[in-house]
Scaffold this motif. Structure first.
Motif, mmCIF file in Angstrom:
data_model
loop_
_atom_site.group_PDB
_atom_site.id
_atom_site.type_symbol
_atom_site.label_atom_id
_atom_site.label_comp_id
_atom_site.label_asym_id
_atom_site.label_seq_id
_atom_site.Cartn_x
_atom_site.Cartn_y
_atom_site.Cartn_z
ATOM 1 N N HIS A 97 47.815 38.857 40.112
ATOM 2 C CA HIS A 97 48.681 39.735 40.903
ATOM 3 C C HIS A 97 50.137 39.242 40.830
ATOM 4 C CE1 HIS A 97 48.849 42.493 44.665
ATOM 5 N NE2 HIS A 97 49.908 42.630 43.903
ATOM 6 N N GLU A 100 51.534 39.985 37.461
ATOM 7 C CA GLU A 100 51.887 41.409 37.343
ATOM 8 C C GLU A 100 53.245 41.684 37.978
ATOM 9 O OE1 GLU A 100 52.652 45.135 38.963
ATOM 10 O OE2 GLU A 100 51.627 43.748 40.285
ATOM 11 N N HIS A 101 53.515 41.059 39.151
ATOM 12 C CA HIS A 101 54.811 41.259 39.808
ATOM 13 C C HIS A 101 55.950 40.802 38.905
ATOM 14 C CE1 HIS A 101 54.274 42.057 44.324
ATOM 15 N NE2 HIS A 101 53.147 42.402 43.724
ATOM 16 N N CYS A 192 54.584 44.576 49.034
ATOM 17 C CA CYS A 192 53.217 44.353 48.558
ATOM 18 C C CYS A 192 52.341 43.793 49.671
ATOM 19 C CB CYS A 192 53.247 43.374 47.387
ATOM 20 S SG CYS A 192 51.623 42.847 46.842
ATOM 21 N N HIS A 196 49.299 36.113 47.006
ATOM 22 C CA HIS A 196 50.059 35.566 45.872
ATOM 23 C C HIS A 196 50.018 34.045 45.855
ATOM 24 C CE1 HIS A 196 51.907 39.273 44.380
ATOM 25 N NE2 HIS A 196 51.748 39.686 45.617
#
Ligand SMILES: [Zn+2]
Length: 385
Positions: A97, A100-101, A192, A196
């Motif tokens: 995740h 991806e950010h 979001c 993370h």
């Protein structure tokens, strides 16, 4: 309900009181006073794990923001249970995740495109609103991995509305209520709800695998973290095997493969020429005046077989020509005739010879699942040569 995964994304075990436990499809629906289980949301999959050693196989948030844990066996209401998160799966989600950010953030920073689709499956699939080519994606990948080496903190903040107005954050939808902003300096600011890593160094590695055109932009596959390493390891093993088979250096297998394919094409052409010569020679052995020919060949494609059949029909003036080429489980057939209405017989031939195919009055083609001797016998018996 305290959402412990927001207080500490690294919490692997916790104790919480059971508020409710009701029977549902496949098991029981458990609501806890607090939970560290992340419910599916924001593109990130739900956590799995155990509650008092009972398997948690799904976690979902309902419209009232209540988190439901789906478990195999019932737990006692009012009692405290011990929850354990499947940490490998969760940390993999966090690595991917956060990865991806960084990628989406850098694409937004350099090209202004939005992330318009995000799916975390076996690989992470991202849809971007504008077109990018492979070189541009590789530039983004390099910069994303630089962000990893710099080990930048991943900051989570909850700015108020006034502060939010001045923050250039990415968001897929209009947000209401408290907005959670995930900031990775020099790479991304995004609203979001996912979990993370603390610092980008923990992502380890980001690798873009492939891309394709999608709507007005592109869709590409991405892997990060341990998953990226596993993927690259499998790819490397496959490369090594090909490298051994081709006796080529691993980084030169594409050159060796091209050579092999070229060589293969040449061989196929040579084979085609040889077959053509062979058929020409064979053609010479036929004398005119025959009523029919039944000929079984091997290694011919449909076009060569048709050319051969036509030559027998037209040049050698043989009224009915039945030619075959061996294939798996039988023969490919082409039957030509200037004398017999083949359409009247094709169904019967296919039935008797476990075949398929059809055609017109003068030509039928298809395949028979039978041996040469049976085919010849049935033809002689059926067709009025
Ligand atoms: Zn996110």
């Amino acid at each position: 309900m305290n959402e412990l995964f927001y207080q500490d994304a690294y919490l692997k075990e916790f104790d919480a009181k059971v508020i409710s436990c009701t029977a549902c499809k496949n098991g029981f629906d458990v609501v806890l006073e607090d939970t560290a289980f992340y419910p599916e949301g924001g593109g990130q999959p739900f956590d799995i794990g155990t509650l008092n050693d009972v398997e948690v196989f799904d976690v979902q948030r309902d419209k009232q923001d209540v988190i439901h844990h789906y478990v195999k066996e019932a737990v006692d209401i009012g009692k405290v249970v011990h929850g354990v998160i499947d940490w490998n799966r969760r940390f993999d989600c966090m690595q991917n995740h956060s990865g991806e950010h960084i990628i989406s953030g850098l694409i937004h920073k350099h090209f202004g495109y939005e992330n318009v689709g995000f799916h975390m499956g076996e690989v992470i699939q991202i849809d971007i609103s504008g077109p990018l080519n492979w070189d541009q994606l590789m530039m983004i990948e390099r910069e994303a991995n630089d962000i990893i080496y710099q080990n930048i903190p991943v900051q989570i903040t909850y700015p108020n509305n006034d502060e939010l107005e001045n923050i250039p954050y990415r968001s897929k939808k209009e947000l209401q209520g408290k907005v959670r902003i995930v900031t990775i300096e020099n790479a991304d600011i995004c609203a979001c709800c996912g979990t993370h890593v603390k610092n980008t160094g923990e992502i380890g590695l980001i690798k873009i695998l492939s891309f394709m055109k999608h709507k007005d932009g592109i869709r590409f596959d991405l892997v990060s973290g341990k998953r990226a390493l596993e993927y690259m390891r499998k790819e490397h093993d496959a490369c090594k095997e090909v490298s051994c088979l081709l006796s080529a250096k691993p980084l030169e297998i594409h050159i060796a493969t091209k050579k092999l394919l070229d060589n293969n094409l040449n061989l196929l052409n040579e084979k085609k020429q040889c077959m053509q010569k062979l058929l020409e020679m064979k053609l010479e052995t036929y004398t005119q005046g025959k009523e029919y020919v039944i000929d079984f060949e091997e290694g011919l494609d449909r076009v060569s077989l048709m050319t051969y059949a036509n030559a027998l029909l037209e040049e050698k003036k043989i009224p009915t020509v039945c030619v075959f080429n061996k294939q798996e489980n039988g023969y490919m057939y082409i039957i030509l005739s200037k004398k017999i209405n083949l359409q009247e017989y094709v169904k019967q031939l296919n039935t008797e010879l476990s075949g398929r195919g059809g055609g017109k009055k003068e030509v039928i083609q298809g395949s028979f699942q039978s041996d040469a001797e049976t085919i010849e016998n049935v033809l002689v018996k059926t067709l009025p040569f």
